[in-house]
Design a protein around this motif. Structure first.
Motif, PDB file in Angstrom:
ATOM      1  N   TYR A 104      78.222  26.583  24.317  1.00 38.33           N
ATOM      2  CA  TYR A 104      77.240  25.686  24.943  1.00 38.33           C
ATOM      3  C   TYR A 104      77.669  25.305  26.361  1.00 38.33           C
ATOM      4  CZ  TYR A 104      74.337  24.940  20.817  1.00 38.33           C
ATOM      5  OH  TYR A 104      73.465  25.120  19.767  1.00 38.33           O
ATOM      6  N   GLY A 107      77.101  28.292  28.667  1.00 37.43           N
ATOM      7  CA  GLY A 107      75.747  28.843  28.671  1.00 37.43           C
ATOM      8  C   GLY A 107      75.619  30.151  27.923  1.00 37.43           C
ATOM      9  N   ARG A 110      72.849  30.849  25.197  1.00 37.13           N
ATOM     10  CA  ARG A 110      71.520  31.362  25.531  1.00 37.13           C
ATOM     11  C   ARG A 110      71.480  32.879  25.432  1.00 37.13           C
ATOM     12  NH1 ARG A 110      72.461  27.345  29.450  1.00 37.13           N
ATOM     13  NH2 ARG A 110      71.063  25.541  29.255  1.00 37.13           N
ATOM     14  N   THR A 111      72.532  33.528  25.917  1.00 39.73           N
ATOM     15  CA  THR A 111      72.616  34.986  25.826  1.00 39.73           C
ATOM     16  C   THR A 111      72.676  35.430  24.376  1.00 39.73           C
ATOM     17  OG1 THR A 111      73.810  35.037  27.927  1.00 39.73           O
ATOM     18  CG2 THR A 111      73.933  37.000  26.552  1.00 39.73           C
ATOM     19  N   ASP A 275      66.475  23.014  21.129  1.00 34.41           N
ATOM     20  CA  ASP A 275      66.613  24.016  22.169  1.00 34.41           C
ATOM     21  C   ASP A 275      68.080  24.196  22.488  1.00 34.41           C
ATOM     22  OD1 ASP A 275      63.866  24.248  22.336  1.00 34.41           O
ATOM     23  OD2 ASP A 275      63.691  22.699  23.893  1.00 34.41           O
ATOM     24  N   GLN A 276      68.367  25.303  23.227  1.00 33.89           N
ATOM     25  CA  GLN A 276      69.748  25.533  23.622  1.00 33.89           C
ATOM     26  C   GLN A 276      70.225  24.422  24.512  1.00 33.89           C
ATOM     27  OE1 GLN A 276      67.267  27.789  23.311  1.00 33.89           O
ATOM     28  NE2 GLN A 276      68.001  29.783  23.968  1.00 33.89           N
TER      29      GLN A 276
END
Length: 276
Positions: A104, A107, A110-111, A275-276
């Protein structure tokens, strides 16, 4: 549209593939191996230090000390100490949390979810990997601590074998403490998603709450009996202390299982709703 012109669909990732990916992701970080090593050495050092203190100062005791030492179950109390358990709780909880908080913070989550939209499957695979690694880690640390401490105490003819009453239960309970706390750390990491907040929550939930509640009143005893550290303490106790609100080893094992199950369910379901 003919078969030749139909777009090819990318096959869905099998769960085994997700587990393999999470395994590689965990061990691709140098911090994983170093964190496990430091945690293991710290736990074993606390336990071995207690045993060595007993060995060193043994000659200063009276003639009946050895008999009382064995009768009162002190070899098992030295095999895995409360300090060692607290270090294990904190270390494994932090490692479990970092498996999700790290993604987190960078990031990368998300990937991951872009590549595999089935979020619950991803987190379930992560939980499987963490459980497997931490169970093996806990087994090595618990058995290593037991073997080393009893070898030290054997220098005073005070060590006990693994088939000594209560010894195997102590080793198993101490070993399983690692995956339970790691899964709890994962769940808190998924909920909070920030390193500092997650680590603070781990300390409060796994370490401070057992200190804050006591066995003095019914409601407090009930709360105490639902906590991981209290369950470990009950499983590794040499003697049944009884008290006003006693509980069984079966209840303590149930607490272990409940924390692991609830933590895994939170880890898997929370990401599907946020959500992320």
């Amino acid at each position: 549209m003919t078969t030749a012109t139909m777009p090819l669909r990318e096959p869905r990732a099998r769960f085994a593939d997700l587990v393999a990916a999470e395994w590689m992701k965990l061990w691709s970080l140098r911090s994983t191996a170093w964190s496990l090593l430091v945690c293991a050495l710290a736990v074993v050092a606390f336990n071995a230090g207690t045993a060595y203190d007993t060995y060193r100062y043994w000659p200063r005791q009276d003639a009946g000390f050895g008999e009382r030492f064995l009768r009162d179950g002190m070899p098992l109390m030295s095999a895995f100490t409360a300090n060692g358990a607290m270090v294990l709780i904190l270390g494994t909880g932090a490692i479990g949390a970092l498996t999700v908080v790290g993604e987190y913070s960078t990031g990368m989550i998300r990937t991951t979810f872009a590549a595999v939209p089935a979020r619950r499957s991803v987190m379930a695979a992560k939980a499987v990997v963490v459980s497997a690694v931490m169970t093996a880690f806990g087994a090595v640390v618990a058995w290593g601590s037991f073997a080393l401490t009893q070898a030290i105490l054997s220098g005073r003819d005070a060590g006990v074998p693994i088939d000594h009453p209560g010894a195997l239960r102590l080793v198993v309970a101490s070993a399983l403490l690692a995956p339970v706390c790691a899964l709890t750390g994962m769940a808190l990491g998924v909920i909070i998603r920030h390193s500092a907040g997650t680590m603070s929550a781990i300390v409060v939930v796994l370490l401070l709450l057992p200190i804050a509640v006591t066995e003095g009143r019914h409601w407090s005893a009930v709360l105490n009996h639902t906590l991981v550290y209290s369950a470990w303490h009950r499983l590794t106790s040499v003697h049944d202390t009884g008290g006003d609100f006693p509980w069984t080893t079966t209840g303590a094992w149930t607490v272990y299982a409940a924390w692991a199950l609830v933590a895994t369910m939170l880890t898997v379901t929370v990401v599907h709703r946020r959500d992320q």
